[in-house]
Write an enzyme that holds these catalytic residues in place. Structure first.
Site, PDB file in Angstrom:
ATOM      1  N   ASP A 159      10.850   0.443 124.936  1.00  0.00           N
ATOM      2  CA  ASP A 159      11.803   1.593 124.261  1.00  0.00           C
ATOM      3  C   ASP A 159      11.125   2.429 123.232  1.00  0.00           C
ATOM      4  OD1 ASP A 159      12.477   0.048 122.286  1.00  0.00           O
ATOM      5  OD2 ASP A 159      13.808  -1.095 123.469  1.00  0.00           O
ATOM      6  N   ASP A 200       4.438  13.869 127.571  1.00  0.00           N
ATOM      7  CA  ASP A 200       4.199  14.242 129.089  1.00  0.00           C
ATOM      8  C   ASP A 200       4.997  15.516 129.259  1.00  0.00           C
ATOM      9  OD1 ASP A 200       2.484  13.496 131.347  1.00  0.00           O
ATOM     10  OD2 ASP A 200       2.824  11.527 130.750  1.00  0.00           O
ATOM     11  N   ASP A 221       1.137  16.839 133.686  1.00  0.00           N
ATOM     12  CA  ASP A 221       0.966  16.090 134.685  1.00  0.00           C
ATOM     13  C   ASP A 221       0.843  16.899 135.876  1.00  0.00           C
ATOM     14  OD1 ASP A 221       1.537  13.588 136.018  1.00  0.00           O
ATOM     15  OD2 ASP A 221       3.289  14.826 137.015  1.00  0.00           O
ATOM     16  N   GLU A 234      -3.719  17.199 133.434  1.00  0.00           N
ATOM     17  CA  GLU A 234      -4.367  15.960 134.079  1.00  0.00           C
ATOM     18  C   GLU A 234      -4.979  16.592 135.426  1.00  0.00           C
ATOM     19  OE1 GLU A 234      -2.546  12.152 136.712  1.00  0.00           O
ATOM     20  OE2 GLU A 234      -1.342  13.999 136.761  1.00  0.00           O
ATOM     21  N   HIS A 293      -2.636   4.753 133.501  1.00  0.00           N
ATOM     22  CA  HIS A 293      -1.447   3.994 133.829  1.00  0.00           C
ATOM     23  C   HIS A 293      -1.592   4.126 135.624  1.00  0.00           C
ATOM     24  CE1 HIS A 293      -0.222   8.048 133.763  1.00  0.00           C
ATOM     25  NE2 HIS A 293       0.921   7.772 134.498  1.00  0.00           N
ATOM     26  N   ASP A 294      -2.612   4.978 136.021  1.00  0.00           N
ATOM     27  CA  ASP A 294      -2.640   4.982 137.646  1.00  0.00           C
ATOM     28  C   ASP A 294      -3.935   4.432 138.193  1.00  0.00           C
ATOM     29  OD1 ASP A 294      -0.407   6.552 137.815  1.00  0.00           O
ATOM     30  OD2 ASP A 294      -1.493   8.506 137.316  1.00  0.00           O
TER      31      ASP A 294
END
Length: 532
Positions: A33, A102, A204, A268, A329-330
């Site tokens: 969090d 983001d 993004d 991105e 993260h991808d």
């Protein structure tokens, strides 16, 4: 940017990418969090990074774990409150850390109030906020467009008798950026966070923002291999990287610049260099940093990497500042892709190439992908298309050797690595030979040496295993050498000087001998003899 001009903070900076679900949990629900991130900011200041980028923390049904947003201007209760975000931002700025959030302009959740209105009827005022189309005469989708997550990109809506387009998950309908009302609404989202004080945005899925107005079929991909991801069976020429996207970016940039020249916009973009560099915009009026993801997919060999850097440097316009991304993260973690030992040399490469580097949380510990059994899988996209499963690279940060690695007092949302008792911050921080200590020394060296942060790049050598280059600023010249192979490598005799940093336990500060060989996976930063 020429050497004589002032460099912006984001050109000198090292960015640290945080996946909020996995960084630090403070309420025991097993999910990270915002308060947890605030609690760990002192660690990031100690590490030596300059900015943090936060993956989405906005209200979301979590069909794509936060990238399906139902309210762009709030905080999901899983992560806390707006007040928690303000406290995070205030502490980060007090510690000298910038905060990048983001921005997800391409799509929303299907539970967003805008889409709920849009799908309520064909004559709703928000109908044209999304991409709706009639079926073909046989009832099939309007064209052959595919979803990145697999399957058709069109979802049938029984109530209104039309299909809506989704580039990703079916619960992520794409916004219609050709509609000026949509553009103004999404610019309003930017203003909301800029007024709160954020230092910039990571935008993004930017290449997906505009689709072909005529809805033409994408052509087949002649290089597609049977059995590969279905999305790659086509060339997405009508669904991505459309020329109109640059007009939309110009609008975003005008909003950003309205809050001063100290904010950054990062796009991105998974594109070849000749297309990627167009996103800097005419005269640098586009995205400040179109993300260069090529280190993630380029073979780990000296010649391949040297060719990659040379191609990138040659493609950059005079006003284009480079950047490098080693993991996110991808994608699988770097220590998984090339091995834990070679990950040390990868750290040197990332932090000594010309341009702004982005680190991924946990890579400074050498964290690897964690096998996640099917019954514990959480990534919705991966459940539907196993090749897209991203859980292994998103596991909790490893803070100490306690049962839950100091991440949570509850049950972690994803399993921890079996090595977390030895691969964690508490164990590595006091160890001068740990990969964490290496990262910290690299970050300190980069901050103290303008040659590494803003200097020019000059290739020196690329053999089967040895990669060497120079970084120069004013009269200061530093040499970098990396052995990317599995056997010792001889250094060129011209590469002599004093060792400033080594990934192996060599005596830093000692002279480099002409007979010195680099051990497998070793990397050095060298101060040439006779220069200061």
């Amino acid at each position: 940017m020429t050497e004589g001009r002032r460099h912006r903070w984001w050109q000198r900076a090292v960015i640290y990418h945080i996946y909020p679900r996995s960084f630090q949990d403070t309420d025991g629900d097993g999910i990270g969090d915002l308060r947890g991130i605030t609690q760990r900011l002192d660690y990031l200041q100690w590490l030596g990074v300059d900015a943090i980028w936060l993956s989405p923390f906005y209200p979301s049904p979590m069909a794509d774990f936060g990238y399906d947003i139902s309210d762009h201007c709030s905080v999901d209760p899983l992560f806390g409150t707006l007040e928690d975000f303000d406290e995070l931002l205030e502490k980060a700025h007090r510690l000298g850390l910038r905060v990048i959030v983001d921005y997800v302009p391409n799509h929303t959740s299907d539970e967003h109030p805008w889409f709920v209105e849009s799908r309520s009827s064909r004559d709703n005022p928000k109908r044209e906020w999304y991409l709706w189309a009639n079926p073909k005469p046989d009832g099939s989708p309007p064209n052959n467009w595919r979803s990145v997550f697999g399957g058709p990109a069109w979802e049938w809506d029984e109530r209104t008798g039309q299909y809506y387009y989704h580039a990703f998950h079916r619960k992520q309908p794409d916004l219609n950026w050709r509609n000026p009302e949509v553009r103004e609404a999404m610019y309003g989202v930017m203003r909301f966070w800029l007024k709160r004080g954020v230092d910039g945005f990571r935008v993004d899925a930017l290449r997906h923002l505009v689709k072909d107005e005529e809805l033409r079929d994408n052509p087949p991909n002649p290089d597609f291999r049977e059995g590969g991801p279905s999305y790659e069976a086509q060339l997405p020429v009508y669904t991505t990287d459309r020329p109109e996207v640059h007009r939309m970016i110009s609008g975003m940039r005008r909003v950003l610049d309205g809050y001063g020249d100290d904010r950054v916009m990062i796009g991105e973009l998974y594109l070849p260099f000749d297309r990627l560099v167009l996103y800097y915009g005419e005269g640098g009026r586009g995205v400040h940093l179109p993300t260069n993801m090529h280190l993630i997919t380029t073979p780990w060999s000296a010649r391949s990497l040297a060719a990659l850097v040379s191609e990138y440097e040659a493609a950059l316009p005079p006003y284009g500042w480079p950047n490098w991304v080693l993991g996110n993260h991808d994608n699988p973690r770097v220590a998984t892709r090339i091995g834990p030992e070679k990950a040390r040399a990868a750290a040197v490469l990332l932090l000594t190439l010309r341009g702004t580097p982005t680190m991924y949380y946990g890579d400074e510990l050498g964290m690897t992908d964690v096998p996640v059994p099917p019954h514990l899988a959480r990534d919705p996209a991966g459940k539907e298309a196993p090749h897209l499963g991203r859980d292994p690279a998103r596991t909790p940060m490893q803070w100490d050797a306690s049962p839950n690695a100091g991440f949570t007092t509850g049950t972690p949302w994803l399993p921890l690595s079996s090595d977390h008792r030895r691969r964690n911050v508490a164990v590595q921080r006091p160890d001068p030979h740990s990969i964490l200590s290496l990262y910290r020394k690299l970050l300190q060296l980069r901050r103290s040496e303008p040659a590494l942060s803003i200097g020019s790049y000059e290739p020196l050598e690329a053999t089967s295993s040895l990669l060497a280059y120079a970084r120069t600023h004013a009269e200061r010249r530093l040499l970098v050498a990396l052995n990317l192979g599995d056997a010792p490598a001889s250094l060129p005799r011209t590469l002599q000087g004093r060792i400033l940093l080594s990934t192996s336990p060599r005596q830093e500060g000692q002279p480099l001998q002409p007979s010195t060989q680099l051990l497998p996976g070793e990397a050095l930063v060298v101060e040439p003899l006779g220069l200061s």
